[in-house]
Design a protein around this motif. Structure first.
Motif, short mmCIF file in Angstrom:
data_model
loop_
_atom_site.label_atom_id
_atom_site.label_comp_id
_atom_site.label_asym_id
_atom_site.label_seq_id
_atom_site.Cartn_x
_atom_site.Cartn_y
_atom_site.Cartn_z
N LEU A 1 30.81 -16.29 0.49
CA LEU A 1 30.04 -15.39 1.37
C LEU A 1 28.55 -15.47 1.07
CD1 LEU A 1 32.27 -12.19 1.60
CD2 LEU A 1 31.83 -13.88 3.36
N GLY A 2 28.18 -15.61 -0.19
CA GLY A 2 26.77 -15.75 -0.55
C GLY A 2 26.16 -17.02 0.02
N VAL A 3 26.89 -18.12 -0.08
CA VAL A 3 26.40 -19.39 0.47
C VAL A 3 26.29 -19.31 1.98
CG1 VAL A 3 26.99 -21.83 0.78
CG2 VAL A 3 27.21 -20.79 -1.46
N PRO B 1 38.34 -11.67 -5.01
CA PRO B 1 38.24 -12.85 -5.88
C PRO B 1 36.80 -13.37 -5.92
CG PRO B 1 40.04 -13.08 -4.30
CD PRO B 1 39.26 -11.87 -3.92
N LEU B 2 36.43 -13.96 -7.02
CA LEU B 2 35.06 -14.43 -7.21
C LEU B 2 34.68 -15.50 -6.20
CD1 LEU B 2 32.46 -14.41 -8.84
CD2 LEU B 2 33.50 -16.05 -10.40
N PHE B 3 35.63 -16.39 -5.81
CA PHE B 3 35.27 -17.44 -4.87
C PHE B 3 34.88 -16.87 -3.50
CE2 PHE B 3 39.81 -17.07 -4.00
CZ PHE B 3 39.89 -17.22 -2.63
N ASN C 1 37.91 -20.18 -9.52
CA ASN C 1 37.28 -18.86 -9.55
C ASN C 1 38.14 -17.83 -8.82
OD1 ASN C 1 34.57 -19.46 -10.77
ND2 ASN C 1 34.60 -20.94 -9.10
N ARG C 2 39.41 -17.74 -9.23
CA ARG C 2 40.33 -16.80 -8.59
C ARG C 2 40.27 -15.41 -9.19
NH1 ARG C 2 45.63 -20.31 -8.99
NH2 ARG C 2 44.92 -20.06 -11.11
N GLY C 3 39.58 -15.23 -10.28
CA GLY C 3 39.54 -13.93 -10.95
C GLY C 3 38.91 -12.86 -10.08
N ALA C 4 39.45 -11.65 -10.17
CA ALA C 4 38.96 -10.53 -9.36
C ALA C 4 37.68 -9.96 -9.97
CB ALA C 4 40.01 -9.46 -9.25
#
Length: 111
Positions: A50-52, A43-45, A17-20
Motif C-alpha cells: 500500500l505504501g508503494v 500483515p506487513l506486506f 513479510n507475513r507477520g502481523a
C-alpha cells in the motif's frame, strides 16, 4: 518475462513479510486524548504494498500537474498552426486565376 519476474519477486516479499503489525490512525496518547483510537492488525506486506502504491499514485498526480502547463502551451501552439493552415487554404481558394502574374492579380483585386 519481466512481468513474471516482478510477480515472483512480489510473492517472495509477501511470503517473507507475513507477520502481523498494528496500524494506528493516531499515536496512542493523542488517540486517547481525542477519543479516536482506531487500530487494525494487518500483515506487513500489505503495509509495504500500500505504501508503494500510494507513493506511485502521488508521483503520477504530481507529474501530471507539473506537466499541465507544457500540455496547454503545446495545445495552444497546435491551435495556432491549425488557424494558419485554414487561413492559407482560404487564400489559396480565393486565388482563382493562377496563370496571371501576382502583381496583375493584386491590381485586379484592388480595382
Amino acid at each position: 518475462m519481466v512481468l513474471g519476474f516482478i510477480a515472483i519477486s512480489l510473492i517472495v516479499v509477501a511470503l517473507a513479510n507475513r507477520g502481523a503489525v498494528t496500524l494506528s490512525l493516531l499515536p496512542e496518547a493523542l488517540g486517547a486524548l481525542v477519543g479516536l483510537n482506531v487500530q487494525m492488525q494487518v500483515p506487513l506486506f500489505v503495509v509495504i504494498f500500500l505504501g508503494v502504491t500510494l507513493g506511485l499514485l502521488i508521483g503520477f498526480v504530481w507529474e501530471w500537474l507539473r506537466e499541465m502547463k507544457h500540455r496547454s502551451a503545446a495545445r495552444s501552439e497546435h491551435m495556432q498552426v491549425v488557424r494558419l493552415e485554414r487561413e492559407v487554404s482560404k487564400l489559396k481558394a480565393t486565388s482563382t486565376d493562377t496563370d496571371k502574374d501576382e502583381i496583375l492579380a493584386l491590381l485586379d483585386e484592388v480595382s
